[in-house]
Each structure stands twice: as structure tokens, then as C-alpha cells.
Design an enzyme around this catalytic site. Structure first.
Site, mmCIF file in Angstrom:
data_model
loop_
_atom_site.group_PDB
_atom_site.id
_atom_site.type_symbol
_atom_site.label_atom_id
_atom_site.label_comp_id
_atom_site.label_asym_id
_atom_site.label_seq_id
_atom_site.Cartn_x
_atom_site.Cartn_y
_atom_site.Cartn_z
ATOM 1 N N LEU A 180 0.822 -1.208 0.000
ATOM 2 C CA LEU A 180 0.000 0.000 0.000
ATOM 3 C C LEU A 180 0.858 1.261 0.000
ATOM 4 O O LEU A 180 0.552 2.222 -0.702
ATOM 5 C CB LEU A 180 -0.926 -0.007 1.223
ATOM 6 C CG LEU A 180 -1.718 1.274 1.501
ATOM 7 C CD1 LEU A 180 -2.690 1.557 0.365
ATOM 8 C CD2 LEU A 180 -2.440 1.162 2.835
ATOM 9 N N HIS B 284 -0.666 -3.843 -6.299
ATOM 10 C CA HIS B 284 -0.393 -3.776 -4.866
ATOM 11 C C HIS B 284 -1.586 -4.264 -4.064
ATOM 12 O O HIS B 284 -2.730 -4.267 -4.517
ATOM 13 C CB HIS B 284 -0.025 -2.347 -4.437
ATOM 14 C CG HIS B 284 -1.204 -1.437 -4.271
ATOM 15 N ND1 HIS B 284 -1.933 -1.348 -3.099
ATOM 16 C CD2 HIS B 284 -1.786 -0.562 -5.137
ATOM 17 C CE1 HIS B 284 -2.904 -0.459 -3.244
ATOM 18 N NE2 HIS B 284 -2.844 0.031 -4.475
ATOM 19 N N CYS B 285 -1.317 -4.723 -2.867
ATOM 20 C CA CYS B 285 -2.345 -4.995 -1.865
ATOM 21 C C CYS B 285 -1.920 -4.224 -0.617
ATOM 22 O O CYS B 285 -1.224 -3.209 -0.737
ATOM 23 C CB CYS B 285 -2.499 -6.497 -1.607
ATOM 24 S SG CYS B 285 -0.989 -7.351 -1.098
ATOM 25 N N ASN B 286 -2.315 -4.649 0.553
ATOM 26 C CA ASN B 286 -1.952 -3.904 1.762
ATOM 27 C C ASN B 286 -0.468 -4.047 2.077
ATOM 28 O O ASN B 286 0.264 -3.071 2.161
ATOM 29 C CB ASN B 286 -2.792 -4.376 2.951
ATOM 30 C CG ASN B 286 -2.749 -3.399 4.109
ATOM 31 O OD1 ASN B 286 -1.941 -2.481 4.128
ATOM 32 N ND2 ASN B 286 -3.626 -3.578 5.077
#
Length: 226
Positions: free
Chosen positions: A43, A119-121
Site C-alpha cells: 500500500l 499492490h495490496c496492503n
């Protein structure tokens, strides 16, 4: 986008990745270029407009658990084109079903000369799973080689057990699709051959029925003459 073609030596070099980079803990918060025009990160990497522009990012795939929607979200929609995928960051989540739309988004962006950030977290499990599947198909690799290629550029990735199972399953799925796509004439010939065989069987059956009717008619004539 067509699969990239490389010989075995070139593939080995690609999988091994750059040897002059020393991984540091701080790099977990940054994004890394996995293949030309495709970046992977957490993130934090999506929060800096200046950084994104300096990398030439034009498209962003934002993958998040629905519970994270407040924080993991498109931040600069006026500057970048986004795809948002709401998933569950759990081993039961079906990624293979969601992957084709993400792949199409990435393919279209790169084909237009763009650069994509996925992207993710945390950039550890969820988004890397998508990127491993993409790399696998792009370079025509086994799941092990695709995983190593991504890990050798972003050392901290660690897809959970359920995601790893799906990554392994995807290898057979994409290879089967590639085999079908590369032999369309053979598939067409098989269909035509099957239809031809069915037509032959129908013809034999019709001839048999005509023969039976002829024999029956002869028997009837004999009976009338008697």
C-alpha cells in the site's frame, strides 16, 4: 499480450534476477519492477504521487480485502487508471477466477506503452500471487520458476498456503489453454473427423434400414404369391 519468447539461458538469468541488489528491510515498503513495465509492492508504494510518476506508472491494480476498503483505495484517480479487486485475504479465496480480468487490464496497459503497479496492503501474499501467475504465463514458466523470479526481485513475498495451491493449479490451466490456442487446425480437424465419422455411421444405418425394408417387401410378395 503474446507470451514472451526466450531461450533457456535467458530464462535462467531472468529467474535469478539482478545480482547487484542487496535487500534491506526498508525495501518491503517500496515497490519493485518484476518484469518490464510491471511493478509489485505494498500500500505504501501507492501513496506517493511523486514516486509513482517517477517510475512512469500509468495504471494501478488495487487488490484489497473488503474490510480494508477505507485505507486501501485509489488515491489519485485523476492521474492513474485503476482496477480495484475486492477479495478476502484468506486461503479459501478463489484467485484463479479473478485473475483473467486483472491479466487483461495489465496486458492492455502494457500494450499501450503504460506501466502497471500491482499492490495490496502488505505486498506479501495477495498481490504477489496475482503477479506470480502473470509472470508464469508471460514467460511460459513452471510455477516454481515464476515464484522464484518474483521472489528474487521482491524478497519478502510469501503467498499463503491456499494461494500457493492455486498458483500450482494455474500452471496446468494456462498450459492447457496455450496448447489449444496453438493447434486450432488440429482441433478443427478433430471436430470435422468426428462429424464425418458420425455421418458415416448414419449412412450405414440408413443403408441397413433400406436393406431390411427390401427384405420385408420381398417376403410380403412371396407370401402373396403363395
Amino acid at each position: 499480450m503474446a507470451t514472451a519468447q526466450y531461450n533457456q539461458d535467458q530464462l535462467r538469468e531472468l529467474i535469478q534476477g539482478p545480482s547487484d541488489i542487496e535487500w534491506t528491510y526498508e525495501m518491503r515498503r517500496q515497490c519493485q519492477e518484476i518484469l518490464p513495465h510491471l511493478f509489485l509492492g505494498p500500500l505504501q508504494a501507492s501513496k506517493s504521487l511523486d514516486t509513482l510518476k517517477s517510475l512512469g506508472i500509468t495504471h494501478i491494480v488495487c487488490i484489497r480485502d473488503a474490510k480494508e476498503a477505507f485505507s486501501v483505495r485509489p488515491r489519485f484517480p485523476e492521474h492513474f487508471q485503476y482496477m480495484v479487486l475486492d477479495v478476502q485475504d484468506s486461503e479459501e479465496q478463489n484467485l484463479i477466477r479473478l485473475f483473467p480480468q486483472a491479466k487483461q487490464f495489465i496486458d492492455d496497459a502494457i500494450a499501450k506503452g503504460g506501466c502497471v503497479l500491482v499492490h495490496c496492503n502488505g505486498g506479501i501474499s495477495l498481490s504477489p500471487s496475482f503477479v506470480v501467475m502473470y509472470v508464469m504465463q508471460f514467460y511460459n514458466l513452471s510455477w516454481e520458476d515464476a515464484l522464484h523470479l518474483v521472489q528474487n526481485r521482491r524478497y519478502c513475498i510469501s503467498p499463503n498456503g491456499g494461494f500457493m495451491t492455486q498458483i500450482k493449479e494455474y500452471e496446468s490451466i494456462y498450459k492447457a489453454k496455450a496448447a489449444i490456442a496453438s493447434h486450432p487446425q488440429q482441433r478443427l480437424f478433430s471436430v470435422r473427423r468426428k462429424r464425418s465419422d458420425e455421418d458415416d455411421e448414419d449412412q450405414v444405418q440408413r443403408e441397413g434400414e433400406r436393406t431390411k425394408r427390401a427384405l420385408v417387401d420381398e417376403d410380403d410378395d412371396d407370401a402373396m404369391q403363395t
